[in-house]
Design an enzyme around this catalytic site. Structure first.
Site, PDB file in Angstrom:
ATOM      1  N   HIS A  33       0.842  -1.206   0.000  1.00 27.33           N
ATOM      2  CA  HIS A  33       0.000   0.000   0.000  1.00 27.33           C
ATOM      3  C   HIS A  33       0.875   1.254   0.000  1.00 27.33           C
ATOM      4  O   HIS A  33       0.618   2.226   0.703  1.00 27.33           O
ATOM      5  CB  HIS A  33      -1.012  -0.018   1.159  1.00 27.33           C
ATOM      6  CG  HIS A  33      -2.117  -1.002   0.915  1.00 27.33           C
ATOM      7  ND1 HIS A  33      -3.213  -0.704   0.147  1.00 27.33           N
ATOM      8  CD2 HIS A  33      -2.245  -2.296   1.281  1.00 27.33           C
ATOM      9  CE1 HIS A  33      -3.997  -1.773   0.077  1.00 27.33           C
ATOM     10  NE2 HIS A  33      -3.430  -2.750   0.744  1.00 27.33           N
ATOM     11  N   ASP A  35       2.506   2.055  -3.310  1.00 24.50           N
ATOM     12  CA  ASP A  35       2.690   2.579  -4.682  1.00 24.50           C
ATOM     13  C   ASP A  35       1.863   3.838  -4.939  1.00 24.50           C
ATOM     14  O   ASP A  35       2.362   4.801  -5.531  1.00 24.50           O
ATOM     15  CB  ASP A  35       2.447   1.497  -5.753  1.00 24.50           C
ATOM     16  CG  ASP A  35       1.092   0.836  -5.717  1.00 24.50           C
ATOM     17  OD1 ASP A  35       0.313   1.092  -4.766  1.00 24.50           O
ATOM     18  OD2 ASP A  35       0.790   0.058  -6.653  1.00 24.50           O
ATOM     19  N   SER A  66     -12.058 -17.360 -22.730  1.00 28.03           N
ATOM     20  CA  SER A  66     -11.064 -17.795 -21.756  1.00 28.03           C
ATOM     21  C   SER A  66     -11.279 -19.268 -21.454  1.00 28.03           C
ATOM     22  O   SER A  66     -12.422 -19.731 -21.396  1.00 28.03           O
ATOM     23  CB  SER A  66     -11.225 -16.977 -20.476  1.00 28.03           C
ATOM     24  OG  SER A  66     -10.601 -17.635 -19.407  1.00 28.03           O
ATOM     25  N   LEU A 123      -2.521 -12.113  -6.615  1.00 29.52           N
ATOM     26  CA  LEU A 123      -1.242 -12.250  -7.323  1.00 29.52           C
ATOM     27  C   LEU A 123      -1.299 -11.512  -8.664  1.00 29.52           C
ATOM     28  O   LEU A 123      -0.543 -11.804  -9.585  1.00 29.52           O
ATOM     29  CB  LEU A 123      -0.886 -13.723  -7.526  1.00 29.52           C
ATOM     30  CG  LEU A 123      -0.750 -14.554  -6.238  1.00 29.52           C
ATOM     31  CD1 LEU A 123      -0.456 -16.017  -6.551  1.00 29.52           C
ATOM     32  CD2 LEU A 123       0.348 -13.987  -5.332  1.00 29.52           C
ATOM     33  N   GLU A 158      -7.250   0.054 -15.486  1.00 33.69           N
ATOM     34  CA  GLU A 158      -7.645  -0.438 -14.151  1.00 33.69           C
ATOM     35  C   GLU A 158      -8.369   0.683 -13.376  1.00 33.69           C
ATOM     36  O   GLU A 158      -9.401   0.470 -12.755  1.00 33.69           O
ATOM     37  CB  GLU A 158      -6.383  -0.879 -13.394  1.00 33.69           C
ATOM     38  CG  GLU A 158      -6.625  -1.431 -12.010  1.00 33.69           C
ATOM     39  CD  GLU A 158      -7.108  -2.877 -11.993  1.00 33.69           C
ATOM     40  OE1 GLU A 158      -6.606  -3.684 -12.786  1.00 33.69           O
ATOM     41  OE2 GLU A 158      -7.996  -3.190 -11.183  1.00 33.69           O
ATOM     42  N   ASP A 170       1.676  -3.246  -9.825  1.00 31.71           N
ATOM     43  CA  ASP A 170       1.388  -4.560 -10.415  1.00 31.71           C
ATOM     44  C   ASP A 170       1.693  -4.583 -11.904  1.00 31.71           C
ATOM     45  O   ASP A 170       2.352  -5.496 -12.413  1.00 31.71           O
ATOM     46  CB  ASP A 170      -0.086  -4.932 -10.193  1.00 31.71           C
ATOM     47  CG  ASP A 170      -0.456  -4.978  -8.728  1.00 31.71           C
ATOM     48  OD1 ASP A 170       0.461  -4.921  -7.888  1.00 31.71           O
ATOM     49  OD2 ASP A 170      -1.654  -5.055  -8.425  1.00 31.71           O
TER      50      ASP A 170
HETATM   51  C1  GLA Z   1      -3.014  -4.034  -5.265  1.00 33.12           C
HETATM   52  C2  GLA Z   1      -2.885  -2.841  -6.192  1.00 33.12           C
HETATM   53  C3  GLA Z   1      -1.455  -2.287  -6.182  1.00 33.12           C
HETATM   54  C4  GLA Z   1      -0.964  -2.048  -4.750  1.00 33.12           C
HETATM   55  C5  GLA Z   1      -1.249  -3.248  -3.863  1.00 33.12           C
HETATM   56  C6  GLA Z   1      -0.957  -2.969  -2.413  1.00 33.12           C
HETATM   57  O1  GLA Z   1      -2.258  -5.094  -5.719  1.00 33.12           O
HETATM   58  O2  GLA Z   1      -3.236  -3.199  -7.512  1.00 33.12           O
HETATM   59  O3  GLA Z   1      -1.398  -1.126  -6.960  1.00 33.12           O
HETATM   60  O4  GLA Z   1      -1.526  -0.881  -4.230  1.00 33.12           O
HETATM   61  O5  GLA Z   1      -2.595  -3.672  -3.957  1.00 33.12           O
HETATM   62  O6  GLA Z   1       0.400  -2.749  -2.208  1.00 33.12           O
END
Ligand code: GLA
Length: 384
Positions: A33, A35, A66, A123, A158, A170
């Site tokens: 938490h 980024d 899919s 993930l 997103e 991510d």
């Molecule tokens: C999710 C979000 C990321 C990041 C994490 C927490 O994976 O997509 O951008 O904020 O949570 O670190």
């Protein structure tokens, strides 16, 4: 894998796929938490991911299918699209929409996705599917985006098409990941360094809580807002753009500006976690895995108590890990609210760890977790 997928593609579309692509999922070693607060994170791409096989068609239709889901979307080429229902196909549809709005002339494409990332496990199956679609369209249509452009546009999909206000970690990790390396990424400047994940005689285990994630998106967006509110309070006296622009000492000096106790705890997590990433990077470079593990536990405790994104299932995993002397450290990874934890486990003791944690967790929670040995792999690519 590739041949098998080719056969499946043929079954679906009665022709061969013209090209195939792969984008991984990710784990984050530490820096959670962070980024969207402009700080440091340390994610790695993993070897699980999303495969995409494609073949252009002549009928100006996007066919999104899919092997993981029954629902599918066949949609004629339009000027743009909006999110339709909760289906998985919104991720590729959002990417297609982005390319169209950015002025690219698209033609119909038959697409087949297959993912081996456990779904809703934290993930980053969503970043993986976004990035693989963007990468494939860029290759097929020669759009000229750089890899960093693809990362940014996937994040924008997103945020704006899907509606989750996530940061860039991510998408960045699944695009730029490298085998046996972690990315030390500054989420403000997007400077990064790929650092060796020399884990000595430890390996990285992924433990999936198998908890169905509910409310994850709305709680996530709530945390993003809380951080913005805490930042606004600090900006009354400090000239900063992000919570991570200050360290713990400065925060302690100015935290009186944040009147709301909940907001103050959120900010405290973010700023201390950012400092922990710096310590973790230094520990990793000295192969001090005991210290790295200690920081992982501290990160988890903070996510549980200050940021409140853990839960009984994730806590049960770290609680067990602390009792096992073959584990250096463990923590939740990703957004939280269920999903996965990671642990640094002595390689020789992995099978025993897996059995023990499964028994402990099942006894406490009532169903079993899944335990994987994680390999750190490369980022998005064409499959030859
Ligand atoms: C999710 C979000 C990321 C990041 C994490 C927490 O994976 O997509 O951008 O904020 O949570 O670190």
């Amino acid at each position: 894998m590739r041949n098998n997928l080719q056969q499946q593609f043929y079954k679906l579309y009665h022709k061969n796929a013209e090209s195939a692509f792969f984008s991984p999922g990710r784990v984050n070693l530490i820096g959670e938490h962070i980024d969207y607060n402009g700080g440091l994170v340390m994610p790695c791409a993993i070897t699980f991911g999303t495969y995409l096989l494609v073949s252009p068609n002549e009928d100006n239709v996007f066919r999104l299918r899919s092997l993981n889901f029954d629902d599918q979307l066949d949609i004629p080429l339009q000027r743009d699209y909006t999110k339709t229902g909760p289906g998985w196909f919104n991720y590729p549809l959002g990417i297609i929409d982005y390319f169209l709005r950015d002025g690219h002339r698209l033609r119909g494409i038959d697409m087949m996705f297959y993912g081996d990332i456990p779904i809703s496990s934290g993930l980053s199956s969503s970043a993986s599917i976004e990035v693989v679609t963007a990468f494939a369209l860029n290759e097929l249509l020669d759009c000229g985006y750089t890899k960093l452009d693809l990362v940014k546009l996937s994040k924008s999909v997103e945020n704006n098409f899907i509606g989750v206000n996530s940061g860039i970690m991510d998408q960045f990790a699944v695009a730029f990941g490298e085998k046996n390396k972690a990315l030390m990424l500054n989420c403000d400047t997007l400077d990064y360094q790929a650092v060796d994940t020399n884990l000595g005689n430890y390996i990285l285990a992924i433990i999936n809580t198998n908890k169905p994630r509910k409310l994850a998106e709305s709680k996530y967006n709530e945390r993003v807002q809380e951080c913005q509110a805490a930042l606004a309070a600090l900006q009354q006296k400090l000239d900063i753009q992000n919570l991570c622009d200050i360290d713990t000492a400065t925060f302690n000096q100015y935290k009186y500006l944040i009147k709301d106790e909940v907001l103050s705890r959120r900010a405290q997590h973010v700023i201390e976690e950012n400092d922990r990433v710096k310590l973790a990077a230094s520990a990793l470079s000295k192969n001090n895995l005991a210290e790295f593990g200690r920081l992982m536990y501290a990160s988890h405790d903070s996510l549980r108590d200050l940021y409140e994104v853990s839960g009984r299932e994730l806590d049960t995993i770290t609680e067990y890990a602390k009792t096992n002397t073959n584990v250096a450290g463990a923590r939740m990874t990703g957004a939280g609210f269920g999903g996965c934890a990671i642990a640094l486990v002595k390689e020789y003791a992995f099978d025993n760890f897996s059995d023990q944690i499964t028994a402990y967790y099942t006894d406490k929670i009532g169903y079993a977790p899944s335990v994987y040995r994680s390999l750190i792999g490369d980022g998005v690519r064409v499959l030859k």
